[in-house]
Design an enzyme around this catalytic site. Structure first.
Site, PDB file in Angstrom:
ATOM      1  N   ARG A 108      -5.093   2.028  18.751  1.00 30.54           N
ATOM      2  CA  ARG A 108      -4.499   3.932  19.261  1.00 30.54           C
ATOM      3  C   ARG A 108      -4.766   4.023  20.608  1.00 30.54           C
ATOM      4  O   ARG A 108      -3.896   4.511  21.442  1.00 30.54           O
ATOM      5  CB  ARG A 108      -4.663   4.874  18.596  1.00 30.54           C
TER       6      ARG A 108
ATOM      7  N   CYS B 124      -2.293  11.069  10.300  1.00 28.88           N
ATOM      8  CA  CYS B 124      -1.367  11.722   9.945  1.00 28.88           C
ATOM      9  C   CYS B 124      -1.403  13.360  10.025  1.00 28.88           C
ATOM     10  O   CYS B 124      -0.301  13.460  10.940  1.00 28.88           O
ATOM     11  CB  CYS B 124      -0.972  11.585   8.963  1.00 28.88           C
TER      12      CYS B 124
ATOM     13  N   HIS C  17       0.100  17.316   4.056  1.00 25.22           N
ATOM     14  CA  HIS C  17      -1.271  17.873   4.753  1.00 25.22           C
ATOM     15  C   HIS C  17      -1.114  19.504   5.898  1.00 25.22           C
ATOM     16  O   HIS C  17       0.445  19.022   6.363  1.00 25.22           O
ATOM     17  CB  HIS C  17      -1.980  17.085   5.814  1.00 25.22           C
TER      18      HIS C  17
ATOM     19  N   GLY D 130       1.103  -1.276  -0.222  1.00 25.22           N
ATOM     20  CA  GLY D 130      -0.162   0.070  -0.504  1.00 25.22           C
ATOM     21  C   GLY D 130       1.444   1.413   0.233  1.00 25.22           C
ATOM     22  O   GLY D 130       2.241   1.056  -0.028  1.00 25.22           O
TER      23      GLY D 130
HETATM   24  P1  NAP Z   1      -3.030   0.968   1.852  1.00 25.48           P
HETATM   25  O1  NAP Z   1      -2.741   1.616   0.464  1.00 25.48           O
HETATM   26  O2  NAP Z   1      -5.068   0.947   0.429  1.00 25.48           O
HETATM   27  O3  NAP Z   1      -2.991  -0.173   1.836  1.00 25.48           O
HETATM   28  C1  NAP Z   1      -3.301  -0.689   2.446  1.00 25.48           C
HETATM   29  C2  NAP Z   1      -2.475  -2.259   2.672  1.00 25.48           C
HETATM   30  O4  NAP Z   1      -3.549  -3.336   3.307  1.00 25.48           O
HETATM   31  C3  NAP Z   1      -2.681  -2.730   1.301  1.00 25.48           C
HETATM   32  O5  NAP Z   1      -1.252  -3.152   1.434  1.00 25.48           O
HETATM   33  C4  NAP Z   1      -3.383  -3.862   1.171  1.00 25.48           C
HETATM   34  O6  NAP Z   1      -2.303  -5.733   0.737  1.00 25.48           O
HETATM   35  C5  NAP Z   1      -3.036  -4.801   2.677  1.00 25.48           C
HETATM   36  N1  NAP Z   1      -4.735  -5.187   2.727  1.00 25.48           N
HETATM   37  C6  NAP Z   1      -6.017  -4.841   2.581  1.00 25.48           C
HETATM   38  N2  NAP Z   1      -7.124  -5.755   2.970  1.00 25.48           N
HETATM   39  C7  NAP Z   1      -6.026  -6.949   3.651  1.00 25.48           C
HETATM   40  C8  NAP Z   1      -5.858  -7.938   3.974  1.00 25.48           C
HETATM   41  N3  NAP Z   1      -7.953  -8.493   4.038  1.00 25.48           N
HETATM   42  N4  NAP Z   1      -4.995  -8.812   4.371  1.00 25.48           N
HETATM   43  C9  NAP Z   1      -3.752  -8.686   4.363  1.00 25.48           C
HETATM   44  N5  NAP Z   1      -3.562  -6.785   3.455  1.00 25.48           N
HETATM   45  C10 NAP Z   1      -4.366  -6.416   3.780  1.00 25.48           C
HETATM   46  O7  NAP Z   1      -4.026   2.111   2.466  1.00 25.48           O
HETATM   47  P2  NAP Z   1      -2.616   3.303   3.350  1.00 25.48           P
HETATM   48  O8  NAP Z   1      -2.870   4.735   2.682  1.00 25.48           O
HETATM   49  O9  NAP Z   1      -0.858   2.878   3.138  1.00 25.48           O
HETATM   50  O10 NAP Z   1      -3.126   3.056   4.552  1.00 25.48           O
HETATM   51  C11 NAP Z   1      -2.526   2.277   5.460  1.00 25.48           C
HETATM   52  C12 NAP Z   1      -2.641   2.061   7.311  1.00 25.48           C
HETATM   53  O11 NAP Z   1      -1.957   3.046   7.689  1.00 25.48           O
HETATM   54  C13 NAP Z   1      -4.229   2.643   7.600  1.00 25.48           C
HETATM   55  O12 NAP Z   1      -4.567   1.928   8.557  1.00 25.48           O
HETATM   56  C14 NAP Z   1      -4.262   4.729   7.373  1.00 25.48           C
HETATM   57  O13 NAP Z   1      -5.239   4.763   7.979  1.00 25.48           O
HETATM   58  C15 NAP Z   1      -2.968   4.282   8.021  1.00 25.48           C
HETATM   59  N6  NAP Z   1      -3.056   5.531   7.494  1.00 25.48           N
HETATM   60  C16 NAP Z   1      -2.223   6.129   6.657  1.00 25.48           C
HETATM   61  C17 NAP Z   1      -1.866   7.237   5.871  1.00 25.48           C
HETATM   62  C18 NAP Z   1      -1.469   7.829   4.320  1.00 25.48           C
HETATM   63  O14 NAP Z   1      -0.629   9.114   4.293  1.00 25.48           O
HETATM   64  N7  NAP Z   1      -1.816   7.145   2.895  1.00 25.48           N
HETATM   65  C19 NAP Z   1      -0.943   8.179   7.563  1.00 25.48           C
HETATM   66  C20 NAP Z   1      -1.112   7.498   8.421  1.00 25.48           C
HETATM   67  C21 NAP Z   1      -1.792   6.759   8.668  1.00 25.48           C
HETATM   68  P3  NAP Z   1      -3.208  -5.438  -1.247  1.00 25.48           P
HETATM   69  O15 NAP Z   1      -1.820  -4.391  -1.606  1.00 25.48           O
HETATM   70  O16 NAP Z   1      -2.686  -7.132  -1.407  1.00 25.48           O
HETATM   71  O17 NAP Z   1      -4.789  -5.259  -0.830  1.00 25.48           O
END
Ligand code: NAP
Length: 349
Positions: free
Chosen positions: A109, A148, A241, A13
């Site tokens: 958290r 974030c 952000h 992701g």
């Molecule tokens: P993302 O791009 O949607 O990535 C999600 C990840 O979770 C992918 O590797 C996906 O794998 C995996 N996943 C989904 N369903 C799954 C399952 N059933 N079993 C195992 N793995 C699974 O999301 P992201 O933006 O990286 O965010 C990830 C986390 O960090 C979230 O909880 C989000 O709230 C948090 N976060 C994000 C940010 C940001 O700026 N983006 C900042 C702070 C916190 P596949 O590719 O195989 O589907």
């Protein structure tokens, strides 16, 4: 020094890719396992991840086979960038099987015995780990980093609260598209637009800083009494952000005193020289047109929060604008700094 073997959960992701990028050539950690959903498991990382970092996939990682998220590989520490719909249970499984989990997801958290950690702010909250290990009957445990938007805000609130005692905070965020993961917001919703709603975001920004700025008291954190009201918006920016903040204080500082306190702020990571620690967690921008995402988000490898426009408010006491790189200081970089603090404080031995 022998490197600590680490796994990445949710490695494909937006946050997972940042972990892969930031951990290439890390002096203490070596990535040995990449995990994601069943859709990705069994593929090479290159095939499974829609790589969107502006650098190449590290050569050692490209052909590593993605595994399902099962706690059955050799690694002491796992960084988690899992989707929150699955993170709760998977992270518990790993911690109960003896792994140390450093998570980005919201699920754990606010749990009483789980540290919500920013190393510059509340390293003493690591004391919660003992009671968590006891509850789990395991050497494993979970440590989390905040949302974030919260990270940038809390880093700025901490020194100001210590110096002038904050009473209330009004924050309006302008949040980047990468904060919604990949592929995230549909292009037709994002382009030429501002979306004034991000699910569950305002609740996180209004509560997480209270735990971060809270006081360790025996086996729990007494929440800070600061009142926070947040309005969160998605804007058409790739990374970074921006937050407009209005602050009311018990003592009434002048803008010049606020500037001095922010510019001088340093914490444990700076004193201990942790590898990912920026020299200054906060940079005060002198140019009145800053901070801007395009110009300021990557300063100090994306690990500093840039603050500008510090001035008097006609409604509160002081207003300012801050910028935080959401996938670095707001996510993967924050978690790696947490991992470094755990290692430096000998939780990984
Ligand atoms: P993302 O791009 O949607 O990535 C999600 C990840 O979770 C992918 O590797 C996906 O794998 C995996 N996943 C989904 N369903 C799954 C399952 N059933 N079993 C195992 N793995 C699974 O999301 P992201 O933006 O990286 O965010 C990830 C986390 O960090 C979230 O909880 C989000 O709230 C948090 N976060 C994000 C940010 C940001 O700026 N983006 C900042 C702070 C916190 P596949 O590719 O195989 O589907």
């Amino acid at each position: 020094m022998k490197k600590v073997k680490v796994g990445i959960l949710g490695a494909t992701g937006a946050v997972g890719q940042r972990f892969v990028q930031l951990l290439e050539n890390h002096p203490w950690f070596e990535v040995t396992a990449l995990c994601a959903s069943e859709k990705s498991a069994g593929k090479s990382y290159q095939e499974a991840a829609a790589w969107r970092m502006p650098t190449e996939i590290p050569a050692k990682i490209k052909n590593l086979k993605v595994k399902p998220c099962e706690p059955d590989f050799e690694a002491k520490l796992v960084f988690s960038g899992l989707d929150s719909s699955v993170a709760g249970e998977i992270e518990d499984n790993f911690a109960n099987r003896g792994y140390i989990v450093v998570s980005n997801s919201k699920n754990h958290r606010m749990e009483k015995d789980v540290p919500l950690l920013i190393p510059e702010i509340n390293p003493d909250h690591l004391a919660l780990i003992k009671s968590q290990q006891k509850r789990r009957k395991s050497k494993g445990f979970i440590v989390t980093n905040p949302n974030c938007t919260t990270v940038g805000l809390a880093i700025v609130l901490k020194p100001l609260d210590d110096a002038f005692k904050i009473k209330s905070v009004l924050v309006t965020s302008m949040q980047a598209l990468s904060g919604a993961g990949y592929p995230g917001v549909a292009s037709l919703d994002a382009l030429d637009n501002v979306v004034p709603f991000i699910k569950d975001e305002e609740e996180k920004v209004e509560t997480e800083p209270l735990k971060l700025l809270g006081t360790l008291s025996k086996n729990h954190i007494a929440l800070s009494p600061i009142k926070i009201s947040a309005s969160c918006n998605r804007v058409s920016v790739r990374d970074g952000h921006t937050e407009s903040v209005e602050l009311t204080f018990a003592q009434k500082p002048q803008p010049s005193q606020v500037i001095k306190v922010l510019a001088q702020f340093k914490g444990v990571p700076q004193k201990m020289g942790l590898p990912s620690a920026p020299r200054n967690p906060i940079l005060v921008a002198e140019d009145e047109s800053r901070p801007q995402p395009v110009l300021d988000r990557d300063i100090n490898n994306g690990m500093s929060v840039t603050v500008g426009r510090i001035r008097k408010s006609n409604v509160a006491d002081i207003k300012l604008t801050l910028l935080v790189h959401n996938t670095i200081r707001g996510a993967a970089g924050a978690a790696i700094l947490n991992g470094e603090l755990l290692k430096a404080k000998e939780f990984l031995s």
